[in-house]
Design a protein around this motif. Sequence first.
Motif, PDB file in Angstrom:
ATOM      1  N   LEU A 293      -3.051   0.302   5.423  1.00  0.00           N
ATOM      2  CA  LEU A 293      -3.498   0.678   6.943  1.00  0.00           C
ATOM      3  C   LEU A 293      -3.809  -0.642   8.466  1.00  0.00           C
ATOM      4  CD1 LEU A 293      -5.270   3.480   5.740  1.00  0.00           C
ATOM      5  CD2 LEU A 293      -2.984   3.913   6.568  1.00  0.00           C
ATOM      6  N   GLY A 294      -3.000  -0.345   9.019  1.00  0.00           N
ATOM      7  CA  GLY A 294      -3.757  -1.370  10.232  1.00  0.00           C
ATOM      8  C   GLY A 294      -4.510  -0.143  11.276  1.00  0.00           C
ATOM      9  N   ALA A 295      -4.724  -1.520  12.195  1.00  0.00           N
ATOM     10  CA  ALA A 295      -5.670  -0.216  12.809  1.00  0.00           C
ATOM     11  C   ALA A 295      -5.137   1.037  13.815  1.00  0.00           C
ATOM     12  CB  ALA A 295      -6.050  -1.316  14.529  1.00  0.00           C
ATOM     13  N   GLY A 296      -5.922   2.196  14.098  1.00  0.00           N
ATOM     14  CA  GLY A 296      -5.422   3.474  14.813  1.00  0.00           C
ATOM     15  C   GLY A 296      -4.777   4.256  13.760  1.00  0.00           C
ATOM     16  N   SER A 297      -4.907   3.810  12.826  1.00  0.00           N
ATOM     17  CA  SER A 297      -3.788   4.638  11.017  1.00  0.00           C
ATOM     18  C   SER A 297      -5.329   5.196   9.958  1.00  0.00           C
ATOM     19  CB  SER A 297      -3.090   3.661  10.525  1.00  0.00           C
ATOM     20  OG  SER A 297      -3.321   3.065   9.256  1.00  0.00           O
ATOM     21  N   GLY A 298      -4.990   5.787   9.268  1.00  0.00           N
ATOM     22  CA  GLY A 298      -5.581   7.221   8.280  1.00  0.00           C
ATOM     23  C   GLY A 298      -4.997   7.571   6.981  1.00  0.00           C
ATOM     24  N   SER A 299      -5.630   7.367   6.406  1.00  0.00           N
ATOM     25  CA  SER A 299      -5.811   8.299   5.319  1.00  0.00           C
ATOM     26  C   SER A 299      -5.994   9.520   4.785  1.00  0.00           C
ATOM     27  CB  SER A 299      -5.180   6.814   3.691  1.00  0.00           C
ATOM     28  OG  SER A 299      -4.983   7.579   2.792  1.00  0.00           O
ATOM     29  N   GLN A 300      -5.560  10.594   4.082  1.00  0.00           N
ATOM     30  CA  GLN A 300      -6.501  12.124   3.560  1.00  0.00           C
ATOM     31  C   GLN A 300      -6.510  11.312   1.844  1.00  0.00           C
ATOM     32  OE1 GLN A 300      -5.181  15.014   2.446  1.00  0.00           O
ATOM     33  NE2 GLN A 300      -7.381  15.690   2.312  1.00  0.00           N
TER      34      GLN A 300
ATOM     35  N   VAL B 162     -10.421   8.448   6.126  1.00  0.00           N
ATOM     36  CA  VAL B 162     -10.311   7.360   6.526  1.00  0.00           C
ATOM     37  C   VAL B 162      -9.198   7.193   7.766  1.00  0.00           C
ATOM     38  CG1 VAL B 162     -10.801   5.037   5.908  1.00  0.00           C
ATOM     39  CG2 VAL B 162     -11.182   6.449   4.647  1.00  0.00           C
ATOM     40  N   PHE B 163     -10.198   6.134   8.747  1.00  0.00           N
ATOM     41  CA  PHE B 163      -9.200   5.902   9.636  1.00  0.00           C
ATOM     42  C   PHE B 163      -9.586   4.497  10.290  1.00  0.00           C
ATOM     43  CE2 PHE B 163      -9.381   5.496  14.742  1.00  0.00           C
ATOM     44  CZ  PHE B 163      -8.541   5.921  14.898  1.00  0.00           C
ATOM     45  N   VAL B 164      -8.655   3.750  10.323  1.00  0.00           N
ATOM     46  CA  VAL B 164      -8.848   2.250  10.739  1.00  0.00           C
ATOM     47  C   VAL B 164      -9.245   2.293  11.713  1.00  0.00           C
ATOM     48  CG1 VAL B 164      -7.924   0.066   9.864  1.00  0.00           C
ATOM     49  CG2 VAL B 164      -7.509   1.095   8.686  1.00  0.00           C
ATOM     50  N   ARG B 165     -10.769   2.019  12.389  1.00  0.00           N
ATOM     51  CA  ARG B 165     -10.812   1.481  13.856  1.00  0.00           C
ATOM     52  C   ARG B 165     -10.372   0.153  14.249  1.00  0.00           C
ATOM     53  NH1 ARG B 165     -16.569   2.171  15.206  1.00  0.00           N
ATOM     54  NH2 ARG B 165     -16.614  -0.330  15.071  1.00  0.00           N
ATOM     55  N   ASP B 166     -10.860  -0.480  13.701  1.00  0.00           N
ATOM     56  CA  ASP B 166     -10.410  -2.187  13.548  1.00  0.00           C
ATOM     57  C   ASP B 166     -10.227  -2.596  13.003  1.00  0.00           C
ATOM     58  OD1 ASP B 166     -11.879  -1.916  16.636  1.00  0.00           O
ATOM     59  OD2 ASP B 166     -13.130  -1.486  16.163  1.00  0.00           O
TER      60      ASP B 166
ATOM     61  N   VAL C   1     -19.676   5.170   9.329  1.00  0.00           N
ATOM     62  CA  VAL C   1     -18.903   4.192   9.388  1.00  0.00           C
ATOM     63  C   VAL C   1     -18.959   2.988   8.618  1.00  0.00           C
ATOM     64  CG1 VAL C   1     -21.006   2.992  11.256  1.00  0.00           C
ATOM     65  CG2 VAL C   1     -17.957   2.229  11.585  1.00  0.00           C
ATOM     66  N   ASP C   2     -18.260   1.771   7.820  1.00  0.00           N
ATOM     67  CA  ASP C   2     -17.862   1.328   7.217  1.00  0.00           C
ATOM     68  C   ASP C   2     -17.745  -0.353   7.864  1.00  0.00           C
ATOM     69  OD1 ASP C   2     -19.174   2.711   5.209  1.00  0.00           O
ATOM     70  OD2 ASP C   2     -16.722   3.893   4.999  1.00  0.00           O
ATOM     71  N   GLY C   3     -18.128  -1.314   7.165  1.00  0.00           N
ATOM     72  CA  GLY C   3     -17.800  -2.816   8.003  1.00  0.00           C
ATOM     73  C   GLY C   3     -17.305  -3.378   6.709  1.00  0.00           C
ATOM     74  N   ILE C   4     -16.126  -3.662   6.777  1.00  0.00           N
ATOM     75  CA  ILE C   4     -15.677  -4.667   5.102  1.00  0.00           C
ATOM     76  C   ILE C   4     -15.305  -5.582   5.127  1.00  0.00           C
ATOM     77  CG2 ILE C   4     -13.717  -3.980   2.634  1.00  0.00           C
ATOM     78  CD1 ILE C   4     -14.116  -1.099   3.569  1.00  0.00           C
ATOM     79  N   PRO C   5     -15.856  -6.468   4.971  1.00  0.00           N
ATOM     80  CA  PRO C   5     -15.537  -7.819   5.500  1.00  0.00           C
ATOM     81  C   PRO C   5     -14.031  -8.287   4.111  1.00  0.00           C
ATOM     82  CG  PRO C   5     -17.564  -8.336   4.082  1.00  0.00           C
ATOM     83  CD  PRO C   5     -17.019  -6.206   3.789  1.00  0.00           C
TER      84      PRO C   5
ATOM     85  N   GLY D  65      -8.719  -6.336   4.670  1.00  0.00           N
ATOM     86  CA  GLY D  65      -7.379  -6.887   4.997  1.00  0.00           C
ATOM     87  C   GLY D  65      -8.068  -8.449   5.146  1.00  0.00           C
ATOM     88  N   ALA D  66      -6.809  -9.419   5.494  1.00  0.00           N
ATOM     89  CA  ALA D  66      -7.750 -11.015   5.604  1.00  0.00           C
ATOM     90  C   ALA D  66      -8.291 -10.912   6.916  1.00  0.00           C
ATOM     91  CB  ALA D  66      -6.599 -11.049   6.440  1.00  0.00           C
ATOM     92  N   GLY D  67      -8.222  -9.977   7.800  1.00  0.00           N
ATOM     93  CA  GLY D  67      -9.766 -10.039   8.722  1.00  0.00           C
ATOM     94  C   GLY D  67     -10.757  -9.234   8.053  1.00  0.00           C
ATOM     95  N   GLY D  68     -10.779  -8.468   7.626  1.00  0.00           N
ATOM     96  CA  GLY D  68     -11.962  -7.348   6.987  1.00  0.00           C
ATOM     97  C   GLY D  68     -11.352  -5.913   8.382  1.00  0.00           C
ATOM     98  N   ALA D  69     -11.972  -4.827   7.690  1.00  0.00           N
ATOM     99  CA  ALA D  69     -11.455  -4.200   8.410  1.00  0.00           C
ATOM    100  C   ALA D  69     -13.259  -3.058   8.788  1.00  0.00           C
ATOM    101  CB  ALA D  69     -10.737  -2.904   7.266  1.00  0.00           C
ATOM    102  N   THR D  70     -12.972  -2.055  10.078  1.00  0.00           N
ATOM    103  CA  THR D  70     -14.107  -1.519  10.244  1.00  0.00           C
ATOM    104  C   THR D  70     -13.308  -0.168  10.311  1.00  0.00           C
ATOM    105  OG1 THR D  70     -15.559  -3.033  11.685  1.00  0.00           O
ATOM    106  CG2 THR D  70     -15.294  -0.263  11.667  1.00  0.00           C
ATOM    107  N   LEU D  71     -14.114   0.663   9.332  1.00  0.00           N
ATOM    108  CA  LEU D  71     -13.395   2.575   9.110  1.00  0.00           C
ATOM    109  C   LEU D  71     -14.188   3.772   9.796  1.00  0.00           C
ATOM    110  CD1 LEU D  71     -13.223   1.837   5.070  1.00  0.00           C
ATOM    111  CD2 LEU D  71     -11.946   1.024   6.756  1.00  0.00           C
ATOM    112  N   LEU D  72     -13.914   4.230  10.378  1.00  0.00           N
ATOM    113  CA  LEU D  72     -14.691   6.129  10.041  1.00  0.00           C
ATOM    114  C   LEU D  72     -13.965   7.018   9.219  1.00  0.00           C
ATOM    115  CD1 LEU D  72     -13.857   6.362  13.345  1.00  0.00           C
ATOM    116  CD2 LEU D  72     -16.050   5.433  13.059  1.00  0.00           C
ATOM    117  N   ARG D  73     -14.819   7.528   8.223  1.00  0.00           N
ATOM    118  CA  ARG D  73     -14.905   7.929   6.994  1.00  0.00           C
ATOM    119  C   ARG D  73     -15.245   8.699   6.996  1.00  0.00           C
ATOM    120  NH1 ARG D  73     -18.628   7.018   2.428  1.00  0.00           N
ATOM    121  NH2 ARG D  73     -18.945   5.104   3.503  1.00  0.00           N
TER     122      ARG D  73
END
Length: 218
Positions: free
Chosen positions: A51-58, A33-37, A15-19, A68-76
Motif C-alpha cells: 500500500l502506498g500513500a493514499g490507499s487502504g485495506s479492510q 487501515v489507511f496509509v497517510r504517508d 494513528v501508527d508510526g511504523i519505522p 516500507g523502505a521509508g516507514g509509514a504513518t497509518l490511520l487505523r
Amino acid sequence: MNRIRSTTRVLRLAVDGIPAKARLELAASPRFVFVRDGDAIVRCAGSAASLGAGSGSQSTQPCSIEGGAGGATLLRWELVEVGTPAWGVEHSSELIAREVRLPEPGGYLMRADRVDFPLGGIAYTHTHRGPGIRCLLRGSIRVEAAGEVHEVNPGGAWFESGPDPVLATASSRELTGFARVMILPLDLKGRSSISYVNPADADKPKTQKYQVFADEPI
C-alpha cells in the motif's frame, strides 16, 4: 463469518508510526487501515498487499503490517468489543473512540472512503444511517452537529453519530479532504447512506468527490 447483531461496540481511530521494516501485529477485528504517508505491506489471511500513500485495506482477520523502505504513518479504524485494550507500536496513539449501538438485525458493513471538497464546498445539513469517524487529511473544515461547532485542522478527528444532523463547510482558501469509516446496515451495500434534512438540498449540485476503498460485510 459471525456477523454483528444488536449490541454495543467501540469504534476507534488510532494513528501508527511504523519505522522501516518494523511490524505491527493486530488481532482479529473489523478494521480499515489507511496509509497517510509512506508505504506499507499488509499481510492478512495468507495474502499480502503493498500500500502506498493514499490507499487502504479492510479486513476482519488478524493482520501484520510492515513499514516500507521509508516507514509509514497509518490511520487505523477498528470496531471492537467494549473494554478491548488498545494495541499498537511505540509510536501509536488513539485519536478518538466512541461507543456505538448497532441494533440492526440484518447485520452491518464497514464502509471506508475519502471525501474531497473544492474551495468553500458545503455538505448541506444531513444525516447518515450509521455512526462513523472522520479524520482530516488536508485543508480545514467547520463541522456543526448536536449544537456544537468544531473547526478541524489536518490530523484532527471527529465522530458523527449518524442520526444527528451535520452541516460541514470546507475552507475557502485551501482544498480540503478527509478519510472516514462508517458502520452501516448491510442493506446499504453499494448505496448512499445520506439523507438531507431540508428536501430542497437534495437537488442542489454536490461538489465534493468520493473515493470508496471498502464496503464489506462485518
